[in-house]
Design an enzyme around this catalytic site. Structure first.
Site, PDB file in Angstrom:
ATOM      1  N   THR A  18       0.813  -1.218   0.000  1.00 20.73           N
ATOM      2  CA  THR A  18       0.000   0.000   0.000  1.00 20.73           C
ATOM      3  C   THR A  18       0.844   1.264   0.000  1.00 20.73           C
ATOM      4  O   THR A  18       0.477   2.266  -0.612  1.00 20.73           O
ATOM      5  CB  THR A  18      -0.931   0.010   1.230  1.00 20.73           C
ATOM      6  OG1 THR A  18      -1.784  -1.139   1.166  1.00 20.73           O
ATOM      7  CG2 THR A  18      -1.794   1.259   1.264  1.00 20.73           C
ATOM      8  N   ASP A  62       1.451  -6.997  -4.578  1.00 18.63           N
ATOM      9  CA  ASP A  62       0.603  -6.937  -3.398  1.00 18.63           C
ATOM     10  C   ASP A  62       1.134  -7.996  -2.446  1.00 18.63           C
ATOM     11  O   ASP A  62       1.490  -9.103  -2.876  1.00 18.63           O
ATOM     12  CB  ASP A  62      -0.843  -7.241  -3.789  1.00 18.63           C
ATOM     13  CG  ASP A  62      -1.809  -7.073  -2.634  1.00 18.63           C
ATOM     14  OD1 ASP A  62      -1.733  -7.887  -1.688  1.00 18.63           O
ATOM     15  OD2 ASP A  62      -2.639  -6.147  -2.679  1.00 18.63           O
ATOM     16  N   SER A  63       1.175  -7.703  -1.162  1.00 15.35           N
ATOM     17  CA  SER A  63       1.799  -8.651  -0.244  1.00 15.35           C
ATOM     18  C   SER A  63       1.024  -9.960  -0.136  1.00 15.35           C
ATOM     19  O   SER A  63       1.553 -10.955   0.344  1.00 15.35           O
ATOM     20  CB  SER A  63       1.987  -8.036   1.146  1.00 15.35           C
ATOM     21  OG  SER A  63       0.755  -7.917   1.825  1.00 15.35           O
ATOM     22  N   SER A  64      -0.221  -9.990  -0.586  1.00 11.11           N
ATOM     23  CA  SER A  64      -0.961 -11.249  -0.610  1.00 11.11           C
ATOM     24  C   SER A  64      -0.325 -12.246  -1.583  1.00 11.11           C
ATOM     25  O   SER A  64      -0.568 -13.450  -1.489  1.00 11.11           O
ATOM     26  CB  SER A  64      -2.416 -11.003  -1.009  1.00 11.11           C
ATOM     27  OG  SER A  64      -3.073 -10.214  -0.042  1.00 11.11           O
ATOM     28  N   THR A  94       1.162  -4.866   4.256  1.00 11.54           N
ATOM     29  CA  THR A  94       0.939  -5.248   5.647  1.00 11.54           C
ATOM     30  C   THR A  94       0.401  -6.665   5.820  1.00 11.54           C
ATOM     31  O   THR A  94       0.626  -7.286   6.851  1.00 11.54           O
ATOM     32  CB  THR A  94      -0.040  -4.270   6.321  1.00 11.54           C
ATOM     33  OG1 THR A  94      -1.288  -4.294   5.629  1.00 11.54           O
ATOM     34  CG2 THR A  94       0.521  -2.862   6.322  1.00 11.54           C
ATOM     35  N   ASP A  95      -0.326  -7.183   4.838  1.00 10.77           N
ATOM     36  CA  ASP A  95      -1.051  -8.431   5.053  1.00 10.77           C
ATOM     37  C   ASP A  95      -0.158  -9.610   5.405  1.00 10.77           C
ATOM     38  O   ASP A  95      -0.521 -10.452   6.226  1.00 10.77           O
ATOM     39  CB  ASP A  95      -1.893  -8.780   3.822  1.00 10.77           C
ATOM     40  CG  ASP A  95      -3.107  -7.874   3.684  1.00 10.77           C
ATOM     41  OD1 ASP A  95      -3.441  -7.175   4.665  1.00 10.77           O
ATOM     42  OD2 ASP A  95      -3.727  -7.862   2.603  1.00 10.77           O
ATOM     43  N   THR A 171       2.463  -9.764  14.908  1.00 14.27           N
ATOM     44  CA  THR A 171       1.249 -10.200  14.228  1.00 14.27           C
ATOM     45  C   THR A 171       0.460  -8.972  13.801  1.00 14.27           C
ATOM     46  O   THR A 171       0.400  -7.985  14.530  1.00 14.27           O
ATOM     47  CB  THR A 171       0.378 -11.058  15.171  1.00 14.27           C
ATOM     48  OG1 THR A 171       1.080 -12.259  15.503  1.00 14.27           O
ATOM     49  CG2 THR A 171      -0.940 -11.439  14.515  1.00 14.27           C
ATOM     50  N   THR A 282      -0.978 -22.033  20.441  1.00 16.79           N
ATOM     51  CA  THR A 282      -2.293 -21.585  20.876  1.00 16.79           C
ATOM     52  C   THR A 282      -2.964 -20.673  19.855  1.00 16.79           C
ATOM     53  O   THR A 282      -2.288 -19.923  19.140  1.00 16.79           O
ATOM     54  CB  THR A 282      -2.204 -20.839  22.225  1.00 16.79           C
ATOM     55  OG1 THR A 282      -3.509 -20.355  22.579  1.00 16.79           O
ATOM     56  CG2 THR A 282      -1.252 -19.654  22.146  1.00 16.79           C
ATOM     57  N   CYS A 284      -4.818 -18.324  20.870  1.00 17.57           N
ATOM     58  CA  CYS A 284      -4.908 -17.040  21.566  1.00 17.57           C
ATOM     59  C   CYS A 284      -3.817 -16.095  21.079  1.00 17.57           C
ATOM     60  O   CYS A 284      -2.707 -16.514  20.747  1.00 17.57           O
ATOM     61  CB  CYS A 284      -4.771 -17.239  23.066  1.00 17.57           C
ATOM     62  SG  CYS A 284      -6.037 -18.299  23.791  1.00 17.57           S
TER      63      CYS A 284
END
Length: 346
Positions: A18, A62-64, A94-95, A171, A282, A284
């Site tokens: 981006t 694109d980072s995807s 960022t992705d 993350t 995990t 979480c």
């Protein structure tokens, strides 16, 4: 007469994302623009008094679309230029930024210079863009030295808005906020306000300096398996027996808990007995795998390896790296529980 200090030399590596996007006037969608677009929109870069060079992917992505092959391209660029520059700034979407940061941390063994990855939530040409501040701050961090004249940061890190995070602990937490990244199990390396305030106790330092050693072999034969209430034996066994898969990152409940039904533990044990490595992490966002409940003990007794407090992004790329080294399943299991570059607390 004092000898003038040498200007810091920084290499910008532009992959896309981006931060380098521009709006198509016909479709109103964002698409990659060339690198000169970045410099034209951030004239303040010239005020830094750094020597800044740049290289760019032939076709910014694109980072995807980021892949292990692109990670190799970034690492080769750093290796070729390692002696010439004081630091490196990677501009990235960022992705998948946390995946790239984690992968680079394993691929750049003995790294002793800053590799700062940044990007933006809004294109750098927008009025309210976060890209300008992120880019300038990343350049400053890449050039910073400590009292001994050594690089302040000697690892792969993500710079976004107000924080510098360890790359393999990070993350993406938000698709909307400028503070898009967080490290839930490790403190920030620096906080950015009126100044850049480093948390020196958190910065990675090796016991001894060794030459940079790069690794290019990454084995893509890995996958995630997410547990959910109601997962069936047929579904789990189908996933665990996916052809070509050597390693599975099993995303479990809470502190590493999983169903205690005999069919579940038997399926995990069968996967391990067949030569697959199963790592327990995990679901979480904070905390890790602990020996606290019988539900977790049963899983570990089936042969799963504890991921401790590692992120999913670091777990999957670490497994790619370890299998890429040609290690056996037993060796991958043993090495996985050890911290290679600060990615987990063993």
């Amino acid at each position: 007469m004092e000898t003038p200090s040498r200007r810091p030399r920084i290499l910008l590596i532009y992959t896309g994302g981006t931060i380098g996007m521009i709006e198509n006037p016909d479709t109103h969608t964002l698409q990659p623009f060339d690198f000169s677009h970045l410099i034209d929109n951030v004239p303040k870069i010239k005020m830094l008094n750094f020597e800044i060079d740049n290289v760019s992917f032939d076709s910014p992505i694109d980072s995807s679309d980021m892949s292990p092959a692109h990670w190799v391209e970034i690492v080769k660029t750093i290796e070729r230029n390692y002696r010439k520059y004081d630091g490196f700034v990677v501009l990235h979407g960022t992705d998948t930024m946390a995946y790239t940061a984690s992968a680079l941390s394993f691929m750049l063994e003995n790294l002793a210079k800053p590799v700062i990855i940044t990007g933006s939530q809004l294109p750098i040409g927008e009025v309210r863009t976060d890209g300008e501040e992120n880019l300038i701050t990343a350049l400053q961090i890449a050039a910073d030295t400590d009292a001994a004249g050594m690089p302040m940061v000697q690892e792969v890190a993500i710079l976004f808005e107000n924080y510098l995070w360890r790359g393999n602990r990070s993350t993406k937490m938000s698709a909307d906020n400028f503070n898009a990244f967080k490290s839930n199990n490790y403190p920030p390396l620096a906080k950015i306000g009126l100044g850049i305030h480093y948390n020196e106790d958190a910065l990675y330092r090796r016991n001894e300096r060794r030459p940079l050693r790069t690794h290019y072999e990454l084995d893509p034969g890995v996958m995630f398996v997410d547990l959910f209430p109601g997962i069936s034996e047929a579904t789990l066994r189908h996933q665990l027996s996916t052809p070509g898969i050597k390693g599975i990152v099993l995303k479990t409940f809470g502190a590493g808990n999983a169903p205690t039904a005999e069919w579940f533990t038997r399926a995990i044990a069968d996967a391990v007995d067949s030569g697959r490595v199963v790592v327990n992490v995990t679901q979480c966002v904070n905390g890790g795998v602990h020996k606290r409940y019988a539900a977790g003990d049963a899983l570990m007794a089936s042969g799963a390896v504890s991921g401790h407090d590692i992120t999913g992004e670091a777990a999957i790329t670490k497994m790619m790296h370890l299998f890429g080294l040609g290690l056996s399943p037993a060796e991958v299991s043993e090495n996985f529980e050890q911290s290679l570059c600060g990615e987990l607390t063993a």
